[in-house]
Design a protein around this motif. Structure first.
Motif, mmCIF file in Angstrom:
data_model
loop_
_atom_site.group_PDB
_atom_site.id
_atom_site.type_symbol
_atom_site.label_atom_id
_atom_site.label_comp_id
_atom_site.label_asym_id
_atom_site.label_seq_id
_atom_site.Cartn_x
_atom_site.Cartn_y
_atom_site.Cartn_z
ATOM 1 N N PRO A 295 0.800 -1.233 0.000
ATOM 2 C CA PRO A 295 0.000 0.000 0.000
ATOM 3 C C PRO A 295 0.830 1.279 0.000
ATOM 4 O O PRO A 295 0.299 2.350 -0.268
ATOM 5 C CB PRO A 295 -0.816 -0.111 1.293
ATOM 6 N N TYR A 296 2.139 1.176 0.305
ATOM 7 C CA TYR A 296 2.985 2.358 0.415
ATOM 8 C C TYR A 296 3.963 2.445 -0.755
ATOM 9 O O TYR A 296 4.435 1.428 -1.270
ATOM 10 C CB TYR A 296 3.792 2.321 1.720
ATOM 11 N N LEU A 297 4.261 3.699 -1.141
ATOM 12 C CA LEU A 297 5.311 3.946 -2.134
ATOM 13 C C LEU A 297 6.111 5.142 -1.634
ATOM 14 O O LEU A 297 5.556 6.214 -1.381
ATOM 15 C CB LEU A 297 4.714 4.212 -3.512
ATOM 16 N N HIS A 298 7.404 4.947 -1.452
ATOM 17 C CA HIS A 298 8.295 5.948 -0.843
ATOM 18 C C HIS A 298 8.925 6.794 -1.945
ATOM 19 O O HIS A 298 9.458 6.256 -2.922
ATOM 20 C CB HIS A 298 9.385 5.225 -0.052
ATOM 21 N N ILE A 299 8.848 8.124 -1.802
ATOM 22 C CA ILE A 299 9.430 9.002 -2.829
ATOM 23 C C ILE A 299 10.680 9.728 -2.326
ATOM 24 O O ILE A 299 11.171 10.635 -3.006
ATOM 25 C CB ILE A 299 8.408 10.023 -3.350
ATOM 26 N N GLY A 300 11.199 9.351 -1.178
ATOM 27 C CA GLY A 300 12.395 10.039 -0.664
ATOM 28 C C GLY A 300 12.018 11.432 -0.187
ATOM 29 O O GLY A 300 11.548 11.625 0.913
ATOM 30 N N GLY A 301 12.269 12.421 -1.055
ATOM 31 C CA GLY A 301 11.916 13.799 -0.721
ATOM 32 C C GLY A 301 12.917 14.493 0.175
ATOM 33 O O GLY A 301 12.691 15.631 0.590
ATOM 34 N N ASP A 302 14.049 13.852 0.470
ATOM 35 C CA ASP A 302 15.023 14.423 1.400
ATOM 36 C C ASP A 302 16.111 15.190 0.670
ATOM 37 O O ASP A 302 16.405 14.926 -0.491
ATOM 38 C CB ASP A 302 15.651 13.321 2.252
ATOM 39 N N GLU A 303 16.701 16.128 1.369
ATOM 40 C CA GLU A 303 17.920 16.823 0.940
ATOM 41 C C GLU A 303 17.807 17.345 -0.492
ATOM 42 O O GLU A 303 18.748 17.232 -1.275
ATOM 43 C CB GLU A 303 19.133 15.892 1.089
ATOM 44 N N ALA A 304 16.655 17.920 -0.818
ATOM 45 C CA ALA A 304 16.467 18.474 -2.163
ATOM 46 C C ALA A 304 16.943 19.923 -2.172
ATOM 47 O O ALA A 304 16.306 20.789 -1.562
ATOM 48 C CB ALA A 304 14.998 18.393 -2.560
ATOM 49 N N PRO A 305 18.067 20.220 -2.822
ATOM 50 C CA PRO A 305 18.581 21.594 -2.811
ATOM 51 C C PRO A 305 17.735 22.501 -3.700
ATOM 52 O O PRO A 305 17.454 22.189 -4.861
ATOM 53 C CB PRO A 305 20.005 21.434 -3.359
ATOM 54 N N ALA A 306 17.325 23.639 -3.153
ATOM 55 C CA ALA A 306 16.452 24.552 -3.888
ATOM 56 C C ALA A 306 17.228 25.525 -4.772
ATOM 57 O O ALA A 306 16.618 26.239 -5.570
ATOM 58 C CB ALA A 306 15.598 25.341 -2.895
ATOM 59 N N GLY A 307 18.561 25.549 -4.642
ATOM 60 C CA GLY A 307 19.341 26.547 -5.368
ATOM 61 C C GLY A 307 19.088 26.547 -6.860
ATOM 62 O O GLY A 307 18.903 27.604 -7.482
ATOM 63 N N ARG A 308 19.077 25.355 -7.475
ATOM 64 C CA ARG A 308 18.877 25.281 -8.916
ATOM 65 C C ARG A 308 17.484 25.771 -9.312
ATOM 66 O O ARG A 308 17.298 26.353 -10.372
ATOM 67 C CB ARG A 308 19.089 23.848 -9.400
#
Length: 724
Positions: A295-308
Motif C-alpha cells: 500500500p505504500y510507495l516511498h518518494i524520498g523527498g530528502d535533501e532536495a537543494p532549492a538553489g537550482r
C-alpha cells in the motif's frame, strides 16, 4: 531459502521474544508418521507447504499428507477468536501441534516461531509441549536496503528476505534510485538503466546493475510468500543525478554529465517548475506501482537543494503563478501533487521528514531520521510516522553496539501522547561504504535486536537475557553462512605507520578467528592468499591489498594501501595550522610517511583543513638535488571538499632565504560531482639544490551559492608531499 538443522529447544532462544510462553507437560514426537493438515487452496495451505518444506530441509523429516495410524498431526487453521491480524497461538501437546490465527499473516508467524522452537536433530525429534500466545506491538517493522550506492544481486536480496521473515520483520524497503545509480527497469525510459545504472569508479572500474521488471516481480512474490511486503523507494526531486544524466531535459539548466562516483548531497535536482517533469514522474510511478502491491510507495523527498530551482527562470515563474514564497514551499507543492497522483492509484505516499518543510498532506507517512523533534512535529501535524533515525545500521558496530541499539526505545517518551500514530520503525542500511561483502556483518546481529524491539517493544529491555538468546542463534547463522559481525567492536580496524625502515600494517580484529588475507601485487586477496592476524611488516614500497576472512569467506571489501619511497620519506615536516581534529590521525608525520590516501577521505591517511590557509615546512636534513616536487589533493564536492585556490612551492638551502619554484591555481567546477585526486607536480629542467621545502596552500573559501553547503567553508585534503 535458508535451512538449518540445529535449532534450540527452549523459549530462551526465541527471537523476537513472544508475549506469553507457558511450558506444558510432555512432548510431541515429530517423525515421518506425522501428518500436516491445512485447508486446501488458501493462504493457510501456502503457509502449511512452507512449513512442510522447512521441516524436510531443516530436519530431514517428510510429513504425511493425511493422518497415519498414530494420529499425530500438525494443524494449521484460522480461528476468529485470536484477536489481531498478526496475532497467533502455537500449542504443542503430545498428540498435536496446533497453529491458529485469525488471519493468514498471523498463521505464518506461528510457522516461524515453530521453526525456532523445534529442537536440534534430524529424523526424529521430541518437541517440548508449550502454549505460546503472541502478537506484535507495532504494525510496521521494516528494514531498508540501499542498492543504489552499491548494487546487490537478486539472490542476495532473497537471502535477506528469508532472514527478515525468520525474525518477523514484515517490510523490506528497497531503496532503488539515488544519485549514484538507478536500479529498476522502466520500459518507457530505457536510458534510466542503460545509462543511469552504471558509473565509473575513481580507479577506472565500472560499477552498476539493475533489476528487470521480471526480477522485481520475482522478488515481490518471494517476499509475499514469506509475509514480507516490498516497498520501493524512488527518490525525487533530489538525489536524482543518475536519472538526470540519462534524461538531461529533466534538470534545471545544466544536467550532470556522468553518474556520480562519490557521496554527499548534490545540487542537481529535478526541475519541478517544468510540466514535463510531472509527465516523467507519472510515467515512472505508473510502472513502479504496477510492480509492487504494497500500500505504500516511498518518494524520498530528502535533501532536495532549492538553489537550482531559484536559478531557473521557468521555475521562478511557476512559483510566482502559484504564490510560493521559497524552495520549501515549491517542494511541498511538488510532494502534494505526487501524493494526489499516488492516492489515485491506491497508494499512500511515504517520505523522509523533509517533506514536512513545505507542508505535506497529513495522509502521507513520514519516515523520521533527523531526530525526535521532527517526529513530534509530524505527529502534531496529524501524520503517521515510522521511526528510523536511531536504527541506522551503516553506523559501525563499535558506535551503534548491539546493546545500545537494544536499549533504544522504538517509541520514545516524547511520542507518548501520539503513540497510536506511530506506525512502526525501520532499520536502514545505507551502502556508501557497504558492498555485498560486508552487508551482513553490518546487519547481523544488530537486526535481531531491532526485530525484537519492533515486535515486542520491551519497556524495560532485558539485555542480558536477549544477548544470551542471540548467542544461541549464532550456530544457525553460521550454518546458513550468514556473515554476522561483532556485537560491540568494529569488524576490523587497520593502522599503518612507518617502522624499521618499512611500514607496519596493524589490525584490530573484532573476532579472534578473523584472518587478514593479503596480496603484495595490489590484486584482490582470496582465501588462498597469505594471511596474518595482528600485524604485518612491509619492507618494500608498492601496493598491498588486505581483506578480512572468516570461515573461508570474505567479510569486508578489501583495503588497498599504496606505499611510496621518496626523498622526503620520514623527514620532519611542520604545519602552520593543524588539520581538522577528525582528519589528522597521523600527526605532522602523516604527510611524509610514504602512504597515499585511499577512496575514503576519512581513512586516516588524508589530512583535511577547513577555514585555514596553511604553510607546510619540510626539512630534508641535508642539501640534495631535487628533481621533482608533487602534492596530491582530493576533490569531492558532495562532501564539501574542493581543491585549494592556490598552491606554491619554495625551496631553501638555509631555511631563511626562499626561492619560489612553482605556483598553481587549480581549475575546478564546484558543481562537478565526480571524485578526483589532483596531483600538482613540478619538475625543473635541471635539478635544484635544496634542504628545505615550503608549500603554501590557499584555501578555496566559502562554498559558492547553489552548493548544498553554500556559505560554509570548504575543506581541502592532502595526503603526501613527495620529493624526487
Amino acid at each position: 531459502m535458508l535451512a538449518w538443522a540445529a535449532a534450540p529447544a527452549h523459549a530462551a532462544a526465541l527471537i523476537p521474544q513472544p508475549r506469553q510462553v507457558e511450558p506444558m507437560p510432555g512432548a510431541f514426537l515429530l517423525d515421518g508418521e506425522v501428518a500436516l493438515v491445512a485447508a486446501a487452496g488458501s493462504r493457510v495451505a501456502e503457509a502449511g507447504e512452507f512449513l512442510r518444506e522447512a521441516i524436510a530441509r531443516d530436519h530431514g523429516i517428510g510429513l504425511r499428507g493425511r493422518p497415519g495410524a498414530h494420529g499425530r498431526t500438525i494443524e494449521l487453521r484460522l480461528d476468529p477468536a485470536i484477536a489481531g491480524g498478526e496475532a497467533y497461538r502455537l500449542e504443542v501437546s503430545p498428540r498435536t501441534i496446533e497453529l491458529r490465527a485469525a488471519d493468514p499473516r498471523g498463521l505464518f508467524w506461528a510457522v516461524q516461531t515453530l521453526r525456532q522452537w523445534l529442537p536440534a536433530g534430524r529424523g526424529r525429534l521430541e518437541v517440548p509441549a508449550v502454549r505460546i500466545d503472541d502478537a506484535p506491538r507495532l504494525a510496521y517493522r521494516g528494514h531498508m536496503l540501499d542498492v543504489a550506492r552499491h548494487f546487490v544481486p537478486v539472490e542476495s536480496i532473497k537471502r535477506q528476505i528469508d532472514l527478515l521473515s525468520y525474525y518477523k520483520i514484515n517490510a523490506f524497503r528497497w531503496h532503488l534510485t539515488d544519485d549514484q545509480g538507478w536500479r529498476i527497469e522502466i520500459r518507457k525510459y530505457p536510458r534510466l538503466t542503460e545509462v543511469g545504472a552504471w558509473r565509473t569508479e575513481p580507479d577506472g572500474s565500472r560499477h552498476g546493475g539493475y533489476y528487470t521488471q521480471a526480477q522485481v516481480r520475482e522478488v515481490v512474490e518471494y517476499a509475499r510468500r514469506r509475509n514480507v511486503a516490498v516497498i520501493p523507494e524512488i527518490e525525487m526531486p533530489g538525489h536524482a543525478s543518475a536519472a538526470l544524466v540519462a534524461y538531461p531535459e529533466l534538470a534545471c539548466g545544466r544536467a550532470p554529465e556522468t553518474v556520480p562516483n562519490s557521496w554527499g548531497v548534490f545540487k542537481d535536482v529535478m526541475c519541478v517548475g517544468e510540466e514535463r517533469v510531472f509527465g516523467f514522474v507519472a510515467d515512472v510511478l505508473d510502472e513502479v506501482a504496477g510492480l509492487f502491491p504494497a500500500p505504500y510507495l516511498h518518494i524520498g523527498g530528502d535533501e532536495a537543494p532549492a538553489g537550482r530551482w531559484l536559478e531557473h527562470a521557468p521555475t521562478r515563474q511557476r512559483m510566482r503563478e502559484l504564490g510560493l514564497a521559497d524552495g520549501h514551499a515549491l517542494q511541498g507543492w511538488f510532494v502534494r501533487r505526487v501524493q494526489q497522483y499516488l492516492a489515485g492509484k491506491g497508494k499512500t505516499l511515504m517520505g523522509w521528514d523533509e517533506i514536512l518543510e513545505g507542508g505535506a498532506d497529513p495522509a502521507a507517512v513520514v519516515e523520521v531520521w533527523r531526530g525526535e523533534a521532527q517526529g513530534l512535529r509530524a505527529l502534531e501535524a496529524g501524520h503517521r510516522i515510522v521511526n528510523a533515525g536511531p536504527f541506522y545500521l551503516d553506523a559501525p558496530p563499535d558506535r551503534l553496539t548491539l546493546e545500545t541499539l537494544y536499549r533504544t526505545p522504538v517509541v520514545p517518551p516524547a511520542y507518548a501522547a501520539h503513540a497510536a500514530q506511530v506506525l512502526g520503525a525501520e532499520a536502514p542500511l545505507w551502502t556508501e561504504h557497504v558492498t555485498e561483502r560486508n552487508l551482513e556483518p553490518m546487519l547481523y546481529p544488530r537486526l535481531l535486536a531491532f526485530a525484537e524491539l519492533a515486535w515486542s517493544a520491551p519497556v524495560a529491555p532485558d539485555y542480558d537475557g536477549f544477548v544470551g538468546r542471540v548467542r544461541a542463534h549464532y550456530p544457525r547463522l553460521r550454518a546458513w553462512n550468514v556473515a554476522y559481525g561483532p556485537e560491540s567492536r568494529a569488524l576490523v580496524r587497520y593502522r599503518i605507520a612507518r617502522e624499521d625502515g618499512g611500514w607496519r600494517l596493524q589490525a584490530e580484529r573484532g573476532f579472534d578467528d578473523l584472518r587478514l588475507h593479503y596480496r603484495l601485487d595490489g590484486g584482490e586477496p582470496d582465501a588462498d592468499s597469505p594471511w596474518f592476524v595482528d600485524g604485518l611488516l612491509l619492507r618494500a614500497p608498492g601496493a598491498v591489498r588486505v581483506a578480512p576472512f572468516r570461515d573461508g569467506r570474505a567479510y569486508h571489501a578489501s583495503q588497498r594501501y599504496v606505499l611510496s619511497a621518496h626523498a622526503a620519506l620520514g623527514k620532519p615536516l611542520r604545519w602552520s595550522a593543524p588539520p581538522h581534529r577528525q582528519y589528522r590521525q597521523g600527526g605532522e608525520g602523516m604527510l611524509s610517511d610514504g602512504l597515499f590516501g585511499g577512496d575514503n577521505h576519512a581513512d586516516g591517511l588524508w589530512a583535511g583543513w577547513q577555514g585555514e590557509d596553511v604553510q607546510l615546512t619540510l626539512d630534508l636534513q641535508r642539501p640534495i638535488p631535487v628533481q621533482a616536487i608533487s602534492t596530491r589533493f582530493l576533490r569531492q564536492s558532495g562532501s564539501w571538499i574542493l581543491l585549494p585556490k592556490a598552491v606554491r612551492y619554495y625551496v631553501s638551502l638555509d631555511g631563511r632565504d626562499w626561492r619560489r619554484l612553482y605556483s598553481a591555481t587549480p581549475a575546478q567546477d564546484p558543481d562537478d560531482a565526480r571524485r578526483e585526486v589532483r596531483v600538482l607536480r613540478y619538475a625543473p629542467a635541471t635539478p635544484v639544490q635544496a634542504r628545505w621545502l615550503r608549500i603554501e596552500i590557499d584555501r578555496y573559501g566559502p562554498l559558492p551559492p547553489g552548493h548544498p553547503g553554500a556559505g560554509s567553508e570548504a575543506f581541502f585534503f592532502l595526503d603526501e608531499v613527495v620529493v624526487e
